[in-house]
Design an enzyme around this catalytic site. Structure first.
Site, PDB file in Angstrom:
ATOM      1  N   ILE A 168     -45.253  51.945 -88.433  1.00 13.26           N
ATOM      2  CA  ILE A 168     -45.425  53.101 -89.305  1.00 13.26           C
ATOM      3  C   ILE A 168     -46.054  54.169 -88.422  1.00 13.26           C
ATOM      4  CG2 ILE A 168     -47.645  52.203 -90.170  1.00 13.26           C
ATOM      5  CD1 ILE A 168     -47.096  53.700 -92.801  1.00 13.26           C
ATOM      6  N   SER A 169     -45.427  55.344 -88.375  1.00 13.83           N
ATOM      7  CA  SER A 169     -45.832  56.371 -87.412  1.00 13.83           C
ATOM      8  C   SER A 169     -47.247  56.883 -87.680  1.00 13.83           C
ATOM      9  CB  SER A 169     -44.860  57.557 -87.446  1.00 13.83           C
ATOM     10  OG  SER A 169     -43.609  57.190 -86.922  1.00 13.83           O
ATOM     11  N   GLN A 170     -47.863  57.394 -86.630  1.00 11.15           N
ATOM     12  CA  GLN A 170     -49.169  58.041 -86.732  1.00 11.15           C
ATOM     13  C   GLN A 170     -49.046  59.232 -87.699  1.00 11.15           C
ATOM     14  OE1 GLN A 170     -50.438  59.508 -82.944  1.00 11.15           O
ATOM     15  NE2 GLN A 170     -52.260  60.503 -83.728  1.00 11.15           N
TER      16      GLN A 170
END
Length: 213
Positions: free
Chosen positions: A63-65
């Protein structure tokens, strides 16, 4: 898991942190404040949900920053009603941010495990992209083109031509390009065969995989 006042407070702090790093689009920041990121992660990792960092999810993906999500979304310049193609659904967090901005979202995931899990999650949470497809992101969705915007959430070794061709004239694509480290690129279609390219900051993404079959 539930969404509590404590979670909302943490989201406000996260949005303030993202803003302090240079994100100025108030609609994007409001979306960060409203989308419950902890629900997109396994319950055992809830303490990590509102830290500004990427985190592993199923199928060796991440899950992206939050800052990266906000950066790409701000660069894309989403307006309500825009038709947006997302390459790499992952956990669905970026999808939810786009939906919060009232975009019409078409999204593709190539990892079957993730596709099934996120599809169930969307139904449970009431997130309704226009189309959620299991398939090869390199190919896009030509049958639904053209798009106002395309957002790619994995690192591509080069810019896929098929995706460029699915932008409408005036449409934009945000894509991280490179191998171990990527440069965020903004591609604007200025004519039938004309494209403007602009390079932005350096990021690290999981690789965009192509179906060779």
């Amino acid at each position: 898991m539930r969404d509590t006042l404590k979670h909302r407070g943490k989201r406000n702090q996260l949005a303030d942190l993202v803003a302090s790093k240079g994100i100025k689009d108030t609609a994007v920041l409001e979306a960060i404040r409203n989308v419950p990121r902890h629900l997109f992660m396994d319950s055992g990792f809830e303490d990590h949900a509102y830290q500004d960092k990427a985190f592993p999810i199923a199928a060796d993906q991440t899950i992206s920053q939050p800052y990266t999500v906000a950066y790409q979304t701000e660069l894309l310049g989403v307006s309500p009603g825009d038709k947006v193609l997302e390459i790499g659904t992952g956990s669905g967090y970026q999808t939810a941010i786009l939906l919060q901005l009232k975009a019409r979202v078409y999204t593709i995931e190539r990892q079957l495990e993730l596709f099934k899990k996120t599809n169930l999650f969307f139904k449970k949470m009431g997130y309704r992209p226009k189309k959620f497809v299991f398939g090869d992101g390199y190919k896009g969705l030509p049958e639904e083109a053209p798009f106002d915007g395309i957002i790619v959430t994995a690192g591509a070794p080069q810019i896929p031509r098929e995706l460029m061709g699915q932008l409408k004239i005036g449409g934009k694509m945000v894509i991280p390009v490179g191998d171990k480290e990527q440069t965020m690129m903004l591609i604007t279609r200025t004519g039938e065969k004309e494209f403007e390219r602009r390079a932005y900051g350096s990021f690290r993404f999981v690789p965009l995989l192509e179906d060779k079959n």
